[in-house]
Design an enzyme around this catalytic site. Structure first.
Site, PDB file in Angstrom:
ATOM      1  CG  ASP A 225      -1.452  10.474  -9.492  1.00 34.05           C
ATOM      2  OD1 ASP A 225      -0.747   9.799  -9.544  1.00 34.05           O
ATOM      3  OD2 ASP A 225      -2.436  10.215  -8.657  1.00 34.05           O
TER       4      ASP A 225
ATOM      5  CE  LYS B 255       4.550  12.185  -5.949  1.00 42.13           C
ATOM      6  NZ  LYS B 255       4.106  11.161  -5.051  1.00 42.13           N
ATOM      7  CG  ASN B 256       4.055   8.717  -8.117  1.00 43.07           C
ATOM      8  OD1 ASN B 256       4.509   9.108  -6.956  1.00 43.07           O
ATOM      9  ND2 ASN B 256       2.924   8.920  -8.459  1.00 43.07           N
TER      10      ASN B 256
ATOM     11  CB  ILE C  34      -1.271  -2.436   3.120  1.00 41.42           C
ATOM     12  CG1 ILE C  34      -1.392  -2.534   4.492  1.00 41.42           C
ATOM     13  CG2 ILE C  34      -0.675  -0.761   2.740  1.00 41.42           C
ATOM     14  CD1 ILE C  34      -0.524  -2.655   5.222  1.00 41.42           C
TER      15      ILE C  34
ATOM     16  NE  ARG D  41      -0.455   5.381   0.595  1.00 33.76           N
ATOM     17  CZ  ARG D  41      -1.040   4.227   1.342  1.00 33.76           C
ATOM     18  NH1 ARG D  41      -1.471   4.220   2.212  1.00 33.76           N
ATOM     19  NH2 ARG D  41      -1.115   3.193   0.846  1.00 33.76           N
TER      20      ARG D  41
ATOM     21  CB  CYS E 190      -3.287  10.099   2.761  1.00 36.01           C
ATOM     22  SG  CYS E 190      -3.809   9.527   1.148  1.00 36.01           S
TER      23      CYS E 190
ATOM     24  NE  ARG F  44      -3.004   6.341  -1.332  1.00 43.23           N
ATOM     25  CZ  ARG F  44      -2.220   7.028  -1.589  1.00 43.23           C
ATOM     26  NH1 ARG F  44      -1.840   8.128  -1.207  1.00 43.23           N
ATOM     27  NH2 ARG F  44      -1.359   6.575  -2.809  1.00 43.23           N
TER      28      ARG F  44
ATOM     29  NE  ARG G 186       4.434  13.712   0.267  1.00 41.41           N
ATOM     30  CZ  ARG G 186       3.633  12.871   0.402  1.00 41.41           C
ATOM     31  NH1 ARG G 186       2.118  13.080   0.798  1.00 41.41           N
ATOM     32  NH2 ARG G 186       3.802  11.630  -0.179  1.00 41.41           N
TER      33      ARG G 186
ATOM     34  CG  LEU H 298      -5.098  -5.921  -2.999  1.00 43.17           C
ATOM     35  CD1 LEU H 298      -5.079  -5.008  -4.174  1.00 43.17           C
ATOM     36  CD2 LEU H 298      -5.694  -7.112  -3.230  1.00 43.17           C
TER      37      LEU H 298
HETATM   38  C1  EPZ Z   1       0.393   5.106  -6.527  1.00 42.97           C
HETATM   39  O1  EPZ Z   1      -0.311   4.947  -5.097  1.00 42.97           O
HETATM   40  C2  EPZ Z   1       0.831   6.545  -6.499  1.00 42.97           C
HETATM   41  N1  EPZ Z   1       1.857   6.659  -5.570  1.00 42.97           N
HETATM   42  C3  EPZ Z   1      -0.276   7.439  -6.415  1.00 42.97           C
HETATM   43  O2  EPZ Z   1       0.305   8.819  -6.670  1.00 42.97           O
HETATM   44  C4  EPZ Z   1      -1.360   7.065  -7.798  1.00 42.97           C
HETATM   45  O3  EPZ Z   1      -2.424   7.920  -7.417  1.00 42.97           O
HETATM   46  C5  EPZ Z   1      -1.802   5.625  -7.476  1.00 42.97           C
HETATM   47  O4  EPZ Z   1      -0.546   4.725  -7.608  1.00 42.97           O
HETATM   48  C6  EPZ Z   1      -2.882   5.162  -8.515  1.00 42.97           C
HETATM   49  O5  EPZ Z   1      -2.008   5.544  -9.745  1.00 42.97           O
HETATM   50  C7  EPZ Z   1       3.228   6.541  -5.678  1.00 42.97           C
HETATM   51  O6  EPZ Z   1       3.430   5.899  -6.663  1.00 42.97           O
HETATM   52  C8  EPZ Z   1       4.076   6.751  -4.683  1.00 42.97           C
HETATM   53  P1  EPZ Z   1      -2.718   1.971  -5.656  1.00 42.97           P
HETATM   54  P2  EPZ Z   1      -0.844   3.383  -4.645  1.00 42.97           P
HETATM   55  O7  EPZ Z   1      -2.208   0.834  -4.712  1.00 42.97           O
HETATM   56  O8  EPZ Z   1       0.418   2.662  -5.144  1.00 42.97           O
HETATM   57  C9  EPZ Z   1      -6.534   0.370  -3.666  1.00 42.97           C
HETATM   58  C10 EPZ Z   1       0.218  11.067  -6.501  1.00 42.97           C
HETATM   59  O9  EPZ Z   1      -0.504  12.046  -6.405  1.00 42.97           O
HETATM   60  N2  EPZ Z   1      -5.875  -0.633  -2.862  1.00 42.97           N
HETATM   61  O10 EPZ Z   1      -2.638   1.730  -7.126  1.00 42.97           O
HETATM   62  O11 EPZ Z   1      -1.054   3.740  -3.168  1.00 42.97           O
HETATM   63  C11 EPZ Z   1      -6.504   1.559  -2.937  1.00 42.97           C
HETATM   64  O12 EPZ Z   1      -7.150   1.876  -1.915  1.00 42.97           O
HETATM   65  C12 EPZ Z   1       0.064   9.731  -5.821  1.00 42.97           C
HETATM   66  O13 EPZ Z   1       1.546  10.976  -6.754  1.00 42.97           O
HETATM   67  C13 EPZ Z   1      -6.283  -1.556  -2.137  1.00 42.97           C
HETATM   68  O14 EPZ Z   1      -7.624  -1.884  -2.129  1.00 42.97           O
HETATM   69  O15 EPZ Z   1      -1.979   3.401  -5.253  1.00 42.97           O
HETATM   70  C14 EPZ Z   1      -6.899   2.515  -3.958  1.00 42.97           C
HETATM   71  O16 EPZ Z   1      -8.267   2.669  -4.118  1.00 42.97           O
HETATM   72  C15 EPZ Z   1      -1.368   9.782  -4.917  1.00 42.97           C
HETATM   73  N3  EPZ Z   1      -5.665  -2.668  -1.286  1.00 42.97           N
HETATM   74  C16 EPZ Z   1      -6.513   1.796  -5.574  1.00 42.97           C
HETATM   75  O17 EPZ Z   1      -6.241   0.397  -5.087  1.00 42.97           O
HETATM   76  C17 EPZ Z   1      -4.005  -2.435  -1.485  1.00 42.97           C
HETATM   77  O18 EPZ Z   1      -3.407  -3.514  -0.938  1.00 42.97           O
HETATM   78  C18 EPZ Z   1      -5.226   2.363  -6.041  1.00 42.97           C
HETATM   79  O19 EPZ Z   1      -4.080   2.279  -5.164  1.00 42.97           O
HETATM   80  C19 EPZ Z   1      -3.549  -1.516  -2.152  1.00 42.97           C
HETATM   81  C20 EPZ Z   1      -4.448  -0.557  -2.680  1.00 42.97           C
END
Ligand code: EPZ
Length: 420
Positions: free
Chosen positions: A307, A22-23, A125, A94, A118, A123, A399, A127
């Site tokens: 995850d 999925k990811n 954005i 998202r 969520c 979460r 999902r 970055l």
């Molecule tokens: C991806 O989410 C996955 N989703 C998530 O899987 C997974 O848990 C996560 O990566 C971490 O591996 C998809 O790929 C669709 P991140 P993402 O940006 O990209 C912080 C599942 O269960 N952050 O790596 O949203 C954020 O708050 C889902 O399949 C910032 O601070 O994860 C978090 O604490 C859940 N600023 C950390 O980074 C930003 O601009 C990790 O988030 C972006 C993120």
């Protein structure tokens, strides 16, 4: 309202074949916006999130043919590519936010509703936006929408990510494929899904190097063509069934898995006394002995995946001894603790850690899924809990898991979906 009824089942035994990740597939679909002609994505799992992304691509003007039997999606470029992703679709998922980078690269403008937080955290954005601004885009926020504009095109730049964010790495990488000059993403995420996306972009004619390391170098090109790509297997679903074998003291062979993608889970199961025999694309997990308590810290890849944290908590809940799970990736990913404690587990949250005192057994109860991985954890707990566990809000599970009941029934588990 659909619910899952899970009964105490004996040891799960048999073979399960893992489908596409999925990811990864959601990002491959977003990347197809960049292509000047059709793209073919194979091993597409039948998931709610894939339907949402397909609808989003169509709302932007692409044509999407989704063959659920062959698990193939064909996308065809839009004659008139729209630049706005509507609120209702972003709120549903998202990952829709990941169309911003491709739209910015292809059209020089993108307007995307801000994704909400969520269950597992705010979460943010920031970055993603920092990356787009570094590439020369003018980013404004207003009325719940992010607008990013680069009328004269994006220009390559050096970007340091304060956290190796998966989504930010992907969004910026896609935007940079058509920027003028070279872009460096430093402290990039290293997840296998990043490599899968980079491979697809390169098959489209992009020039992306270093995916899977903490520095990704992208040399911009002027256009991208269509490509055909097979999605990597879903390592988190594989991890879920590895835990299912351990928690039920069964014997499960997992096929179509990339063993190196689940190394941290293999290592932890072995520490608990579970036997894990892994070949390149197949893993056999079995045990009939006691489960030793272990400590787990979730980290960005190649660390233990956040995850798989909830699923592992279900396992540690009935292990012998005291375990500590430290969740370092998301700030609020313990909402399943209250639910699993309703089943008789003994888990206490202390800041970013959960202290788990193993108990003899769990009891079936009425519980609810708080996110897709928490839902999977409750299914695993229900398989070993005395009596029946009724899981509500299972749309979360749908999902991320294409056929959790079918897989578990095929392994001898007692689970069924009911409309109540
Ligand atoms: C991806 O989410 C996955 N989703 C998530 O899987 C997974 O848990 C996560 O990566 C971490 O591996 C998809 O790929 C669709 P991140 P993402 O940006 O990209 C912080 C599942 O269960 N952050 O790596 O949203 C954020 O708050 C889902 O399949 C910032 O601070 O994860 C978090 O604490 C859940 N600023 C950390 O980074 C930003 O601009 C990790 O988030 C972006 C993120």
């Amino acid at each position: 309202m659909a619910k899952l009824l899970v009964e105490k089942s004996g040891p799960l035994k048999g073979t399960v074949k893992i489908k596409g990740a999925k990811n990864s597939v959601l990002k491959l679909m977003a990347a197809s916006i960049l292509a000047d002609d059709s793209c073919t994505i194979e091993s597409v799992p039948e998931l709610l999130d894939v339907e949402v992304m397909a609808t989003l691509l169509e709302s932007l003007g692409l044509k999407v043919d989704y063959n659920r039997e062959t698990e193939v999606i064909e996308t065809y470029p839009a004659e008139d590519l729209k630049c706005e992703a509507p609120y209702d679709l972003i709120q549903k998922m998202r990952a829709s936010f990941l169309v911003l980078g491709p739209l910015l690269a292809k059209k020089g403008i993108a307007k995307v509703s801000m994704p909400g937080g969520c269950a597992i955290g705010a979460r943010p954005i920031d970055l993603h936006l920092k990356g787009f601004q570094a590439l020369g885009a003018e980013v404004t926020l207003g009325h719940g929408y992010i607008e990013a504009k680069a009328e004269h095109g994006l220009v390559g730049s050096e970007i340091y990510l304060d956290f190796p964010s998966v989504g930010a790495t992907e969004n910026i990488m896609m935007a940079a494929t058509m920027a003028k000059g070279q872009t460096l993403i430093q402290n990039a995420a290293k997840e296998p899904e990043i490599i899968d996306l980079a491979n697809f972009l390169n098959e489209m004619g992009a020039n992306v190097k270093g995916a899977g390391t903490d520095t990704i170098r992208i040399n911009g090109v002027t256009s991208l063509k269509g490509a055909k790509h097979q999605t990597i297997p879903d390592r988190i679903i594989a991890a879920t069934y590895m835990v299912a074998a351990a928690i039920t003291k069964g014997d499960i062979t997992i096929e179509n898995v990339v063993s190196s993608h689940v190394k941290p889970v293999t290592a932890k199961l072995r520490e608990m006394g579970v036997t894990v025999e892994d070949e390149d694309d197949r893993i056999r997990v079995y045990t009939d002995g006691p489960l030793k308590a272990v400590d787990v810290t979730t980290l960005p890849y190649p660390g233990f995946p956040t995850d798989a944290q909830a699923q592992f908590m279900a396992l540690l809940a009935i292990s012998e001894g005291t375990s500590v799970i430290s969740e370092t990736v998301f700030e609020n990913r313990f909402r399943h603790v209250a639910e699993i404690n309703r089943m008789g587990a003994n888990v206490k949250i202390e800041g970013h850690s959960a202290v788990i005192q193993g108990v003899e057994s769990l009891q079936g109860a009425q519980v609810k899924a708080t996110d897709l991985r928490a839902g999977a954890a409750l299914v695993l707990a229900g398989l070993v809990a005395e009596g029946i566990t009724e899981i509500d809000e299972i749309y979360h599970i749908d999902r991320g898991y294409p056929q959790i009941e079918k897989d578990i029934v095929s392994l001898g588990g007692k689970i069924k979906r009911v409309e109540i």
